[in-house]
Design an enzyme around this catalytic site. Structure first.
Site, PDB file in Angstrom:
ATOM      1  N   ASP A 137      10.111  24.543 -32.628  1.00 18.77           N
ATOM      2  CA  ASP A 137       9.137  24.954 -33.647  1.00 18.77           C
ATOM      3  C   ASP A 137       9.607  26.394 -33.969  1.00 18.77           C
ATOM      4  OD1 ASP A 137       6.893  26.079 -34.736  1.00 18.77           O
ATOM      5  OD2 ASP A 137       5.618  24.750 -33.531  1.00 18.77           O
TER       6      ASP A 137
ATOM      7  N   ILE B   6       8.104  28.179 -36.591  1.00 22.91           N
ATOM      8  CA  ILE B   6       7.443  28.490 -37.815  1.00 22.91           C
ATOM      9  C   ILE B   6       7.360  30.098 -37.850  1.00 22.91           C
ATOM     10  CG2 ILE B   6       6.237  26.365 -37.461  1.00 22.91           C
ATOM     11  CD1 ILE B   6       3.891  27.963 -36.248  1.00 22.91           C
TER      12      ILE B   6
ATOM     13  N   TYR C  71       1.671  28.147 -26.731  1.00 24.32           N
ATOM     14  CA  TYR C  71       0.686  28.159 -27.730  1.00 24.32           C
ATOM     15  C   TYR C  71      -0.628  27.246 -27.332  1.00 24.32           C
ATOM     16  CZ  TYR C  71      -1.659  26.563 -31.991  1.00 24.32           C
ATOM     17  OH  TYR C  71      -2.808  26.205 -32.886  1.00 24.32           O
TER      18      TYR C  71
ATOM     19  N   LYS D  35       2.953  31.025 -41.441  1.00 23.40           N
ATOM     20  CA  LYS D  35       3.335  32.357 -40.726  1.00 23.40           C
ATOM     21  C   LYS D  35       4.252  33.152 -41.703  1.00 23.40           C
ATOM     22  CE  LYS D  35       0.865  30.529 -37.545  1.00 23.40           C
ATOM     23  NZ  LYS D  35      -0.693  30.693 -37.461  1.00 23.40           N
TER      24      LYS D  35
END
Length: 473
Positions: A230, A232, A145, A273
């Protein structure tokens, strides 16, 4: 005299990345199906807008939650005055229950080990502040990202060392890649404090395999470092193989409080998300280490979640009928929308990585490059943004090692707008690159010599009725 601090002017924010520049171009000329039909279509924004109707329906049936009432009595003053950075107990309980439900209740989470933050951006930065000092490093697999360059480095002074993953195995992490990244950090005199991964992956749109997670746990255990997962996008895994949390793998390995690695594995989560609520700014840190939880709790005072938000979402997430239906319907709609994007890309002679999660596809446009270089990738990206009027994210902004890959989002726009975007892309590929059609499908081949001509005509050539099927009936 220098007017701003070094932190304020430090150039690691990443705002000059093509990832953010594409957003800026979109904001100058945003597509609208009535008022700006030739505008730029935003496909560089990973938002989940597919299930708002479910949440709005729940709000209509539960007006007390949004009106800040409980059992008919106003609790406005109570919420307006409450500001404890530990968070509302009812919300933290609802949050960990929702996290467990997304993971099929294969693992459970202790609300006392959860720290609330103002989104995942704050959660990731807080973790880095807690675990590393300026000049130390975290290893991150590529592609990753683009915002991590800002979130993890800008204010912390911590360095990112890439774990180079390639298309040869679907960009999966290997033991060799991990060791090479660690050795590269050592050559640069950087002390490695941990590994950070996104699972499901942004930008790949894939879930990590159990073997990859076992490999990561063995690596961090051997090196005596941390692992941040992570997660999410954990609720966006819409097809097999299913999402596997790092906490599930810890459980499989019978790691508990007696194993040191248990305290060095941490999770980032958010409702941005899975529930499509980035504007609510709800993120979370989860750690098995009491010292990390205590430090993160103190640091969270710089980015709290409002009591009003916590109250509303506590009521929403505590409704098990809602959450069960939402998770299932979200998977169904994401799967269909991703299928529509893949189909549109195929009609333009473009393929993508076989994804099963996320709000985007990792799209292979290597065959459209003038040469196998990142300069050629940027040339192609500029044509797509400025002439085809689609904002997508080039792989170089995600630190991909191979030119020609792009992240294309599909859940932030109406289906008819996605259809228009695919029409524009097909026209661009087919006519600008002289790609013939065989059996009704575009076959990408060689670049056209007419590189200088403007592609605005491909955008304007589509009639409004073609662009918007609803108005075309």
């Amino acid at each position: 005299m220098r007017m701003l601090s070094r932190n304020a002017t430090f150039n690691s924010h990443g705002q000059d990345s093509s990832y953010f520049l594409g957003w800026q171009e979109y904001e100058k000329n945003p597509y609208h199906e009535v008022h700006n039909t030739n505008g730029i279509i935003q496909m560089g924004l990973a938002e989940n807008q597919l299930c708002f109707d479910l949440l709005e329906s729940w709000l209509a049936k539960n007006p007390e939650a949004a009106a800040f009432k409980k059992n008919g009595e106003s609790i406005f003053a109570e919420l307006a005055l409450f500001q404890d950075y530990h968070g509302l107990p009812a919300f933290k309980k609802a949050m960990v229950d929702f996290m467990a439900e997304i993971r099929g209740n294969k693992v459970t989470f202790d609300p006392n080990h959860l720290v609330l933050t103002a989104g995942a951006t704050s959660a990731n930065e807080t973790f880095i502040f807690c675990l590393a000092d300026p000049g130390e490093a975290f290893l991150i697999p590529t592609p990753y990202y683009p915002g991590f360059d800002r979130d993890l480095k800008w204010r912390t002074g911590v360095e990112i060392v890439p774990i180079h993953c390639t298309n040869s195995n679907g960009f999966q992490i290997t033991e060799t890649a991990l060791e090479e990244a660690y050795q590269e950090a050592e050559k640069c005199n950087l002390r490695v404090k941990g590994v950070l991964v996104t699972n499901p992956s942004n930008p790949l749109g894939t879930t990590m395999t159990r073997n990859e997670l076992y490999l990561l746990l063995s690596f961090v255990e051997d090196k005596g470092i941390h692992l941040i997962s992570d997660e999410i996008y954990s609720g966006t895994a819409f097809s097999s193989p299913s999402f596997i949390s790092v906490m599930e793998v810890l459980k499989d390995r019978n790691c508990d409080e007696n194993f040191e690695v248990w305290q060095r594995v941490h999770v980032v989560y958010s409702l941005s998300k899975d529930l499509g609520l980035p504007g609510f700014r709800v993120g979370a840190i989860y750690s098995n280490d009491d010292m990390v939880v205590a430090a993160a709790t103190k640091m969270s005072s710089f980015g709290l979640v409002s009591s009003q938000t916590q109250h509303l979402l506590s009521a929403m997430l505590s409704d098990k009928k809602l959450t069960k239906n939402y998770i299932a319907e979200n998977h169904k709609r994401l799967k269909q929308r991703q299928k529509n994007l893949v189909s549109g890309l195929q009609k333009a002679g473009i393929s993508c990585l076989n994804g099963n999660a996320g709000l985007f596809c990792w799209v292979d446009m290597r065959h459209l490059l003038r040469s196998n270089t990142f300069e050629a990738e940027m040339e192609l990206w500029k044509k797509i943004v400025y002439e085809v009027h689609l904002n997508i994210s080039p792989g170089s902004s995600c630190h991909c090692t191979e030119p020609g890959w792009f992240r294309v989002c599909f859940a932030n726009l109406p289906e008819r707008t996605l259809d228009l975007a695919m029409q524009r892309l097909k026209a661009f590929v087919g006519e600008y690159y002289n790609v013939p059609e065989v059996n009704g499908r575009s076959q990408s081949s060689h670049l056209s010599h007419s590189r200088g001509q403007s592609l605005t005509k491909w955008v304007s050539r589509l009639s409004f009725d073609d662009r918007c099927p609803i108005h075309g009936r």
